[in-house]
Design a protein around this motif. Structure first.
Motif, PDB file in Angstrom:
ATOM      1  N   GLU A  73     -27.238   3.436  -1.574  1.00  0.00           N
ATOM      2  CA  GLU A  73     -27.523   2.624  -2.919  1.00  0.00           C
ATOM      3  C   GLU A  73     -27.696   3.524  -3.524  1.00  0.00           C
ATOM      4  N   THR A  75     -28.948   3.457  -7.874  1.00  0.00           N
ATOM      5  CA  THR A  75     -30.240   2.963  -7.982  1.00  0.00           C
ATOM      6  C   THR A  75     -30.399   1.677  -7.840  1.00  0.00           C
ATOM      7  N   SER A  76     -32.466   1.172  -8.478  1.00  0.00           N
ATOM      8  CA  SER A  76     -32.934  -0.166  -7.861  1.00  0.00           C
ATOM      9  C   SER A  76     -32.404  -0.478  -8.451  1.00  0.00           C
ATOM     10  N   THR A  78     -31.840  -4.794 -10.427  1.00  0.00           N
ATOM     11  CA  THR A  78     -32.240  -5.419 -11.301  1.00  0.00           C
ATOM     12  C   THR A  78     -31.715  -6.492 -11.559  1.00  0.00           C
ATOM     13  N   PHE A 181     -34.845  -7.849  -0.863  1.00  0.00           N
ATOM     14  CA  PHE A 181     -34.269  -7.478  -2.102  1.00  0.00           C
ATOM     15  C   PHE A 181     -34.611  -8.425  -3.616  1.00  0.00           C
ATOM     16  N   LYS A 184     -37.759  -7.138  -5.180  1.00  0.00           N
ATOM     17  CA  LYS A 184     -38.268  -6.499  -6.213  1.00  0.00           C
ATOM     18  C   LYS A 184     -37.446  -6.264  -7.227  1.00  0.00           C
TER      19      LYS A 184
END
Length: 259
Positions: A73, A75-76, A78, A181, A184
């Protein structure tokens, strides 16, 4: 709103793609190929590709490509308008039986047996349950990823995912991790905004044509970004990208003002 091609991040990514292309990490026909990366992986011709990520995506794809995978992974998570609208089911206004269609949608989101029948097929024929496990399944003896006869591969799309069985190679805690997931995910400031493009539809068509000409070669590393980005920008400007950006910014500002 901004022009992506004008940003330093775009140039940096294009330069990295060019470096990898010249090193042979990216296939030479990447700019023109219509083959999905996972099909290349299944054929043994790809060692890595990018994709939309979620918990357990690697194990889902293993069932298709036929060999172990690991996800990284970068990126965070979105949450955008596109993410939300892309995950919705709707009934066509031309449906002759909208009430029945709604009943089917309701069943797919509430009836575990029907949900899993559609997603995984017939128990004993297309899958078997792991002994002692009600929610874990595997392929029947003698069946592998290449010989299975039912594999729509759209478990994420059809019905309530949290009702789905898990394959024996998946994490038993997948759905718990999925809820974490989702929780967040960082919401876009423009979440809920949809651009009305009617006033600039001609400019959008022109910009799309420019993107088709330049972007595949740029993102695949097939062309020199230092040479092509200035030409790309010139064509975008001539096509009317600044008018599109101004119109979209105006609508976004009005949307945010009402929130």
């Amino acid at each position: 709103m901004l022009n992506e091609v004008e940003t330093p991040e775009f140039k940096e990514a294009a330069e990295l793609a060019r470096k990898w292309y010249q090193a042979g990490y990216i296939n030479s026909d990447a700019a023109t190929s219509n083959v999905f990366p996972k099909d290349q992986a299944k054929a043994g011709k790809a060692f890595m590709w990018t994709d939309g990520m979620k918990p357990g995506k690697d194990k889902e794809e293993e069932g298709y490509v036929g060999h172990p995978l690991t996800q990284i992974e970068m990126t965070s998570p979105t949450i955008t308008t596109g993410d939300a609208s892309g995950a919705m089911l709707a009934i066509s206004r031309s449906s002759e039986q909208p009430e029945k269609a709604m009943q089917v949608i309701n069943l797919l989101h509430s009836d575990k047996e029907i949900n899993n029948l559609l997603n995984f097929g017939i128990e004993g024929k297309h899958y078997v349950k792991v002994e002692g496990q009600d929610n874990i399944i595997k392929l029947p003896d003698g069946v592998d990823a290449n010989s299975r006869t039912y594999n729509p591969g759209a478990q994420w799309q059809l019905g309530n995912q949290f009702l789905n069985y898990l394959w024996d190679n998946e994490d038993p805690q997948k759905w718990e991790k999925f809820k974490e997931f989702n929780a967040k995910g960082v919401k876009s400031p423009a979440l809920g905004f949809t651009f009305n493009s009617q006033s600039v539809k001609n400019e959008i068509a022109a910009v799309n044509n420019v993107n088709k000409q330049f972007k595949p070669g740029m993102t695949s590393g097939a062309v020199d970004p230092n040479e092509m980005i200035p030409k790309y920008l010139e064509k975008l400007k001539a096509a009317g990208i600044d008018k599109i950006i101004a119109a979209k910014q105006e609508q976004l500002d009005a949307f945010l003002a009402k929130k």
